[in-house]
Scaffold this active site. Structure first.
Site, PDB file in Angstrom:
ATOM      1  N   TYR A 155       4.945  -6.735  -3.688  1.00 35.73           N
ATOM      2  CA  TYR A 155       3.826  -6.548  -2.727  1.00 35.73           C
ATOM      3  C   TYR A 155       3.496  -7.150  -1.649  1.00 35.73           C
ATOM      4  CZ  TYR A 155       0.075  -3.361  -2.694  1.00 35.73           C
ATOM      5  OH  TYR A 155      -1.265  -3.005  -2.318  1.00 35.73           O
ATOM      6  N   SER A 215       4.320   0.973  -0.745  1.00 40.28           N
ATOM      7  CA  SER A 215       2.922   1.070  -0.095  1.00 40.28           C
ATOM      8  C   SER A 215       3.515  -0.540   0.101  1.00 40.28           C
ATOM      9  CB  SER A 215       2.155   0.564  -1.033  1.00 40.28           C
ATOM     10  OG  SER A 215       0.967   1.642  -0.438  1.00 40.28           O
ATOM     11  N   ASP A 261       1.228  12.274  -0.180  1.00 44.49           N
ATOM     12  CA  ASP A 261       0.944  11.417   0.100  1.00 44.49           C
ATOM     13  C   ASP A 261      -0.333  11.100   1.849  1.00 44.49           C
ATOM     14  OD1 ASP A 261       0.136   8.450   0.086  1.00 44.49           O
ATOM     15  OD2 ASP A 261       2.399   7.672   0.388  1.00 44.49           O
ATOM     16  N   HIS A 274       1.463   9.164  -3.940  1.00 47.04           N
ATOM     17  CA  HIS A 274       1.519   7.949  -3.217  1.00 47.04           C
ATOM     18  C   HIS A 274       1.884   6.940  -4.330  1.00 47.04           C
ATOM     19  CE1 HIS A 274       1.024   4.135  -0.610  1.00 47.04           C
ATOM     20  NE2 HIS A 274       0.292   4.247  -1.337  1.00 47.04           N
TER      21      HIS A 274
END
Length: 728
Positions: free
Chosen positions: A500, A580, A664, A699
């Protein structure tokens, strides 16, 4: 229960997402001339994939005298017939490819079997009832139950009845102080826009008016009289992509219409912030406002609700650090903050003079990152030690009562409860242990097993090992690798490397049935705790922001190289995955090092770094990213790693499955659309570059179980197929 405000770009789950077209297409898509051969599969001939055409426009932007072409700008219009037609054509091509994966049905069965077990949340008390969430196994959405004393649990709210296909989800639940009223939020198709309903918990009937168009909000009750919530003005254009910039806090008085709700903060020019939330203290005496322009740092203001003439008092004016209300005891406020404490601490201050100059440390900063909560008049301090949980109980005077013994190495959480509670509950899990719930006696410290799920996954057959590797600049980075206990280190294991690296988000070991499915399918799973996250506090976060963002990509590349060098896997057996901000990570790394891995799986990614801040709440991510208008240096830096802008012609990129969803409105699907179009136009070689666009999903949060099974059958099928796995 009260909820802190959601802010901007948050860590996504592995549930892939984004768009699907309606049945009527006004524009036809023509096939592209380049053909891509599919990898050979045992007993199956190679097939040919033809990509849909993507029209190139002539849009050019100028930044600091530099012209930048944006040929796929038209894909940003999520309401156009041409975009709709493109989406349908891309999904058709992708599904045509995936239908040829010989073991996709078997993958779906494995995922389904591992999801099919009863899962419950830690219970919590409101009024005379104990509440908890439960999913019987394959229910699209978890159901809220309640029970009184030792009575039988009864359904309180069943979101599965809110839609036929499970795409309406429960997105928040908050009770008045005596538990007699409950406000719940719903999301349709995964959107961040919410509707709010209030019910009488005794009669179960809806009371009051429905509220609409709420976004990034909690619900904080003031007695039984009303509550505070947050939202933006509804955009005039597309509600899924139009920029939303000025967040406001409203007070809703029960029995009145939404149009009469009073904006109490964020409605004047000097109060303009992108993310604003309100929190009422447990005794209904104080209201605290958190006001932020970005996903890191906030201002805070306090008002005495018992004084009708009270005005806002500043708690913290600087926006460079974070603070939030933990609890209060009369006039004493207990605040959690990283102000002058990068790893966070707890302070106490009088409500009459709450400014930072008067703060007194209660639990001081340590070398480990603190995430506190309260229950029963005590503080529960969860620390991350190399991304692993350690939990201590403190009195409100800051005296350590005890360390709480945890059942294993992993992640503990959910220590919470009212001030008069005598028992709290906590969850524990790691990559091989399904989330288990324990009760904890706050006075004696006795821990007891409350609920152990009956998952079909046999965690005893797998092992997790934490390793530390060296990044490009010499920084030591932790990573946890999970694989079968009999796995051989010969470079042959199909491996997913997940990362991430942003927004102070920490990746701690937690159980996931979909990850368990990957392990049962014969794969290994590695999670790298790269910079940009919060594993080592604010310094670790800032080391992966703005002009230091390349550190994040270097850390991820070094993680992959460690796995390869130490024979956990090899480049031809390695897949990169992230969602993301992690989707940005995968896209950037795949572009910088196309030789590193055989498969790239960017989900709901931030792919256009020059324009991300022009959509929905994207401007709030500038703390991490900076913006192209900020300076020439920042523009050049962003352009140098922006996935949409760094795809080069004639390069053989990994087999790529971009995933996104049509609802999203956090990271708009145009990011993924443009990146996929760039790959298809420039990629050389036989590996497919495809995009999977989910319908009626957002999302990640609230995705129905049925869609989750379909998504992972596609994602894992694509991955294994392109890692050379012929049979399962």
């Amino acid at each position: 229960m009260k909820h802190n405000i959601e802010k901007g770009l948050l860590k996504t789950t592995w549930n892939s997402v984004l768009i699907t077209a309606s049945t009527t297409l006004l524009l036809a898509c023509q096939p592209k001339t380049e053909d891509v051969k599919m990898p050979e599969v045992e007993s199956q001939a190679a097939s040919v994939l033809t990509y849909p055409v993507t029209r190139k426009g002539d849009v050019v932007d100028t930044y600091f005298g530099v012209q930048v072409a944006d040929p796929y700008r038209w894909l940003e219009d999520d309401r156009s017939a041409e975009t709709e037609a493109w989406v349908k054509a891309q999904n058709k091509a992708t599904q045509g490819y995936l239908e040829q994966v010989p073991y996709k049905d078997k993958i779906a069965t494995v995922v389904k079997n591992l999801l099919n077990y009863e899962r419950i949340s830690a219970p919590f008390t409101e009024g005379d009832y104990t509440y908890f969430y439960k999913n019987d196994g394959l229910q699209n959405q978890s159901v809220v139950y309640r029970q009184k004393g030792e009575g039988e649990p009864q359904v309180f709210i069943d979101p599965n009845k809110l839609s036929d296909d499970g795409t309406v989800s429960l997105a928040g639940l908050s009770f008045s102080n005596d538990g007699s009223l409950a406000a719940y939020l719903t999301s349709t198709g995964g959107s961040d826009w919410r509707e709010l309903y209030v019910i009488d918990t005794n009669t179960m009937e809806k009371v009051d008016t429905k509220l609409v168009d709420l976004k990034f909000t909690g619900v904080s009750w003031y007695k039984n009289e009303g509550f505070y919530y947050s939202s933006y003005d509804k955009p005039e254009g597309s509600e899924l992509s139009e920029k939303t910039d000025q967040h406001k806090v409203y007070y809703h008085k029960m029995g009145t219409a939404q149009k009469d709700d009073i904006a109490i903060f964020g409605h004047t020019e000097d109060q303009k912030h992108r993310y604003v939330g309100a929190e009422v203290s447990d005794d209904n005496q104080y209201l605290m406002i958190s006001a932020a322009n970005s996903t890191s740092g906030n201002r805070a203001y306090l008002k005495n609700l018992n004084d009708t003439n009270a005005t806002w008092i500043t708690v913290k004016e600087s926006i460079e650090s974070d603070v939030y209300l933990l609890t209060n005891k009369g006039e004493d406020l207990y605040l959690a903050t990283n102000y002058q404490a990068p790893n966070s601490k707890i302070v106490k201050v009088k409500a009459s003079a709450p400014n930072v100059e008067n703060w007194q440390d209660v639990v001081s900063e340590t070398e480990n990152v603190l995430s506190p909560s309260t229950a029963g008049g005590y503080i529960f301090a969860e620390y991350m030690v190399d991304a692993i949980s350690k939990v201590f109980q403190y009195s409100l005077e800051g005296e350590q009562v005890r360390e709480i013994a945890l059942p294993d190495i992993g992640t503990a959480g959910s220590f919470a409860g009212k001030q008069k509670a005598t028992t709290t509950y906590f969850t524990f899990s790691n990559y091989t242990t399904p989330t288990t719930i324990y009760s904890y006696d706050i006075t004696t410290g006795k821990t007891a097993l409350f609920n152990k799920p009956a998952s079909a996954f046999d965690g005893s057959q797998y092992v997790s090992k934490q390793v530390f590797y060296t990044s490009k600049d010499g920084t030591k980075v932790p990573m946890i690798v999970t694989q079968h206990k009999d796995a051989k280190l010969d470079g042959s294991s199909p491996t997913i490397l997940y990362g991430y690296g942003g927004f102070n988000v920490s990746l701690t070991p937690q159980f996931s049935s979909t990850v368990a499915a990957w392990l049962e399918l014969g794969g290994s799973y590695a999670v790298a705790n790269i910079r940009g996250g919060g594993e080592y506090g604010k310094a670790w976060h800032k080391a992966g922001t703005q002009l230091q963002k390349q550190n994040v990509f270097d850390d991820f590349i070094a993680a992959a190289e460690y796995l390869i060098d130490n024979k956990y896997t090899s480049s031809k057996h390695l897949a990169l995955r992230g969602g993301s901000n992690g989707g940005l990570l995968v896209g950037a790394v795949a572009n910088q090092r196309p030789d590193l891995a055989a498969v790239a799986l960017p989900a709901v990614g931030v792919m256009d770094m020059l324009r991300y801040h022009t959509f929905t709440a994207g401007a709030g991510w500038a703390y991490d990213y900076g913006t192209a208008e900020q300076s020439k240096e920042m523009f050049e830096y962003l352009k140098a790693y922006s996935p949409v802008h760094t795809v080069k012609s004639g390069v053989e990129y990994p087999a790529t499955l971009v995933t996104t969803a049509d609802h999203d409105d956090r990271v708009v699907p145009a990011h993924s659309f443009k990146y996929a179009a760039m790959l298809q136009a420039n990629h050389t070689g036989t590996s497919p570059t495809l995009i999977r666009i989910e319908t009626d999903a957002g999302h990640g949060a609230g995705t129905p179980i049925s869609k989750t099974i379909e998504q992972y059958a596609d994602i894992y099928g694509f991955t294994l197929y392109n890692l050379g796995v012929k049979n399962l």
